[in-house]
Design a protein around this motif. Structure first.
Motif, PDB file in Angstrom:
ATOM      1  N   MET A 359       0.925  -1.220   0.008  1.00 16.45           N
ATOM      2  CA  MET A 359      -0.044   0.080  -0.030  1.00 16.45           C
ATOM      3  C   MET A 359       0.994   1.283  -0.011  1.00 16.45           C
ATOM      4  O   MET A 359       1.919   1.215   0.476  1.00 16.45           O
ATOM      5  CB  MET A 359      -0.882  -0.059   1.364  1.00 16.45           C
ATOM      6  CG  MET A 359      -1.706   1.113   1.299  1.00 16.45           C
ATOM      7  SD  MET A 359      -3.034   0.811   2.742  1.00 16.45           S
ATOM      8  CE  MET A 359      -3.277   2.579   3.338  1.00 16.45           C
ATOM      9  N   VAL A 360       0.338   2.328  -0.676  1.00 16.70           N
ATOM     10  CA  VAL A 360       1.177   3.387  -0.752  1.00 16.70           C
ATOM     11  C   VAL A 360       0.388   4.748  -0.462  1.00 16.70           C
ATOM     12  O   VAL A 360      -0.908   4.577  -0.814  1.00 16.70           O
ATOM     13  CB  VAL A 360       1.750   3.608  -2.295  1.00 16.70           C
ATOM     14  CG1 VAL A 360       2.532   4.986  -2.466  1.00 16.70           C
ATOM     15  CG2 VAL A 360       2.338   2.323  -2.667  1.00 16.70           C
ATOM     16  N   VAL A 361       0.760   5.426   0.389  1.00 22.66           N
ATOM     17  CA  VAL A 361       0.009   6.742   0.781  1.00 22.66           C
ATOM     18  C   VAL A 361       0.664   7.821   0.518  1.00 22.66           C
ATOM     19  O   VAL A 361       1.877   8.293   0.637  1.00 22.66           O
ATOM     20  CB  VAL A 361      -0.107   6.847   2.319  1.00 22.66           C
ATOM     21  CG1 VAL A 361      -0.992   7.828   2.879  1.00 22.66           C
ATOM     22  CG2 VAL A 361      -0.768   5.364   2.840  1.00 22.66           C
ATOM     23  N   SER A 362       0.104   8.792  -0.273  1.00 19.80           N
ATOM     24  CA  SER A 362       0.488  10.104  -0.592  1.00 19.80           C
ATOM     25  C   SER A 362      -0.367  11.143   0.251  1.00 19.80           C
ATOM     26  O   SER A 362      -1.758  11.441   0.203  1.00 19.80           O
ATOM     27  CB  SER A 362       0.474  10.483  -2.067  1.00 19.80           C
ATOM     28  OG  SER A 362       0.070  11.657  -2.377  1.00 19.80           O
ATOM     29  N   ASN A 363       0.449  11.789   1.097  1.00 28.10           N
ATOM     30  CA  ASN A 363      -0.210  12.743   1.788  1.00 28.10           C
ATOM     31  C   ASN A 363       0.165  14.233   1.371  1.00 28.10           C
ATOM     32  O   ASN A 363       1.406  14.666   1.602  1.00 28.10           O
ATOM     33  CB  ASN A 363       0.275  12.696   3.221  1.00 28.10           C
ATOM     34  CG  ASN A 363      -0.988  13.515   4.249  1.00 28.10           C
ATOM     35  OD1 ASN A 363      -1.821  12.878   4.850  1.00 28.10           O
ATOM     36  ND2 ASN A 363      -0.170  14.636   4.740  1.00 28.10           N
ATOM     37  N   ASN A 364      -0.865  15.040   0.865  1.00 31.09           N
ATOM     38  CA  ASN A 364      -0.653  16.300   0.206  1.00 31.09           C
ATOM     39  C   ASN A 364       0.646  16.450  -0.656  1.00 31.09           C
ATOM     40  O   ASN A 364       1.589  17.490  -0.238  1.00 31.09           O
ATOM     41  CB  ASN A 364      -0.301  17.105   1.361  1.00 31.09           C
ATOM     42  CG  ASN A 364      -1.639  17.262   2.551  1.00 31.09           C
ATOM     43  OD1 ASN A 364      -1.573  17.948   3.485  1.00 31.09           O
ATOM     44  ND2 ASN A 364      -2.467  16.452   2.466  1.00 31.09           N
ATOM     45  N   SER A 365       0.945  15.406  -1.410  1.00 31.29           N
ATOM     46  CA  SER A 365       2.257  15.226  -2.163  1.00 31.29           C
ATOM     47  C   SER A 365       2.477  16.476  -3.408  1.00 31.29           C
ATOM     48  O   SER A 365       3.444  16.952  -3.584  1.00 31.29           O
ATOM     49  CB  SER A 365       2.419  13.898  -2.746  1.00 31.29           C
ATOM     50  OG  SER A 365       1.538  13.653  -3.873  1.00 31.29           O
TER      51      SER A 365
END
Ligand code: GTR
Length: 502
Positions: A359-365
């Motif tokens: 799983m890959v999480v992009s927070n405000n990228s």
């Protein structure tokens, strides 16, 4: 700034100067007003910049900045000039007031820079996105086999050669050493381990310290691997955490972004490291980064497609994964890479490169992360490559003013994660990161998820603020508030993983 404006400001600075115990001082609250800041909270960032400027000219901060406990009547962050002048390296005498002027210039420049970005949806203009499902020789990708065999490698190679760059294929020796551990951390709920990684190659070595918390009594915990901005000590008030080598931030300085108790209580482990350990995030820092371990010590050693900071940080996420996969109490099938902002770009690139991340999480990228580059909204390729050229390979800078000619767009970076879980999160006030552009990229990447027969975001509208939109393997939300990582974000990621990461 015009000369008259400078003079006017100069006089205003003079007027608000006051004297305390025969020392000339300026109250930060007065300066806040002078520089046009209505919110104290925002002005504290300017004070931090001023402190940095002061340190950069070799000054002792304590001589010039007084904390609230020392001089209550002046308010936190007050400035003082011991003898009005102070010296800089080359022995010329520098007036304290010039520091304010420099600061003013800096503030105005940053404001102008940010304000001149487009924030008007009606001015975004039209654009055509490259089709993720058409190969370079014009073939239509109709199933996941052709995607994996032909089109995915094509896109990977474009992203690597034109945007983030490749790290040289030279062998790097990695060793791990547990420096500290406890089975009684976070009030007895967690195991804590601090592991020093040493990377060696080409006659040089670099060290990175990884801080891990793991839930006690959980046989196989899923894990978040996520680099931090301000040093391991900034993530917690746990006194046992060793301060990161390149960080001067105080303990717990950015604790709100790292709700370890909550993460542990939810049954997740977490592994973090200070990203400066791998690439000191400042211009001209290549020589002290990890790149010399790969045989690249200076600009002369770079090819247009050599990776720099983002590639190096992403590489380090995979090295942490190598380690984590050796641990018996971690679930190998549930390793998540997560990052915020520039480290969100990093998490996406790490997830694209390394399929072991489930799983890959992009927070405000934002720009060069999840947001579409062809949308002229908020930060653009032109701006980012000028401000942060060391994040990307040199070839990318050639597209600074013509993003429409890029052979890919960011939806294709998201598509690299298919069919694994991907979560993109935006924040309502973070217009610089173009929340809508992030959503549209995710939506467009649906085409690739569809090849795997997965439910997708393809038909979804931009969701309401604070509503979680989860479809199949894809998650999105835009929460209220600004550019940050909050409990709302962490809760969403963990609940999404609880439901989908099996
Ligand atoms: C900004 C940059 C963004 C984002 C952000 C961050 O200055 O323009 O792309 O990466 O920094 O990392 O906080």
């Amino acid at each position: 700034m015009k000369k008259e404006e400078i003079l006017a400001l100069f006089q205003e600075y003079e007027q608000v100067a006051c004297e305390v115990n025969q020392v000339e001082c300026w109250s930060a609250r007065d300066l806040q007003k002078l520089l046009g800041y209505s919110l104290w909270q925002n002005f504290t960032k300017v004070i931090a910049k001023a402190k940095e400027a002061c340190e950069n000219v070799g000054q002792n901060l304590l001589d010039h900045f007084i904390d609230v406990n020392k001089m209550v009547e002046l308010g936190s962050g007050a400035f003082r000039s011991l003898n009005r002048n102070f010296e800089i390296h080359n022995k010329t005498v520098f007036d304290m007031r010039y520091l304010f002027l420099l600061l003013t210039g800096l503030v105005l420049a940053v404001k102008t820079w940010a304000q001149s970005a487009n924030y008007d949806e009606s001015l975004v203009g039209s654009y055509v996105l490259p089709d993720a499902l058409t190969t370079l020789d014009g073939q239509k990708v109709t199933d996941s086999k052709i995607w994996e065999k032909v089109r995915r490698p094509e896109i990977m190679s474009m992203l690597a050669n034109v945007e983030y760059g490749n790290l040289p294929q030279t062998p790097v020796k990695t060793t791990w050493r547990t420096v500290e551990e406890s089975d009684n951390a976070l009030g007895g709920k967690a195991l804590r381990r601090q592991v020093e990684f040493t990377f060696s190659g080409n006659g040089v070595s670099r060290k990175m310290m990884v801080l891990m918390y793991m839930p006690r009594g959980v046989r196989k915990a899923p894990v978040f691997i996520s680099p931090n901005f301000r040093g391991n000590q900034s993530t917690t008030d746990d006194e046992a955490v060793i301060a990161s080598q390149y960080s001067e931030y105080s303990r717990s300085n950015q604790k709100s972004r790292w709700p370890f108790e909550k993460i542990i209580a939810s049954g997740y482990a977490v592994a973090t490291f200070h990203y400066f350990d791998i690439y000191y995030d400042k211009r001209d820092s290549m020589s002290k980064s990890i790149l010399p371990v790969f045989g690249v010590s200076d600009a002369a050693g770079l090819s247009p497609s050599t990776g720099k900071a983002i590639s190096a940080w992403a590489w380090a996420c995979s090295r942490v994964l190598d380690y984590v996969l050796t641990l018996k109490n971690i679930d190998k099938r549930r390793c998540i890479v997560m990052g915020h902002s520039r480290l969100g770009k990093t998490a996406l690139w790490a997830g694209a490169l390394d399929k072991r991340f489930a799983m890959v999480v992009s927070n405000n990228s934002g720009c060069c992360g999840a947001a579409l580059s062809r949308r002229n909204y908020g930060e653009t390729v032109g701006r980012i490559t000028k401000a942060f050229p060391w994040w990307f390979c040199d070839a990318f800078c050639a597209y600074a003013d013509r993003p429409e000619e890029l052979p890919f767009d960011q939806h294709e970076l998201l598509a690299m994660i298919a069919p694994r879980l991907v979560y993109v999160a935006s924040a309502q006030e973070d217009r610089w990161a173009d929340p809508r552009g992030e959503f549209l990229a995710l939506k467009e990447s649906s085409k690739v998820y569809a090849l795997y027969g997965k439910e997708t975001m393809g038909d979804e509208e931009f969701p309401e603020v604070n509503k979680l939109l989860w479809r199949g393997q894809m998650g999105y939300h835009i929460r209220s508030g600004g550019h940050d990582v909050t409990d709302f974000d962490w809760d969403a990621y963990m609940r999404f993983a609880d439901e989908k990461l099996k």
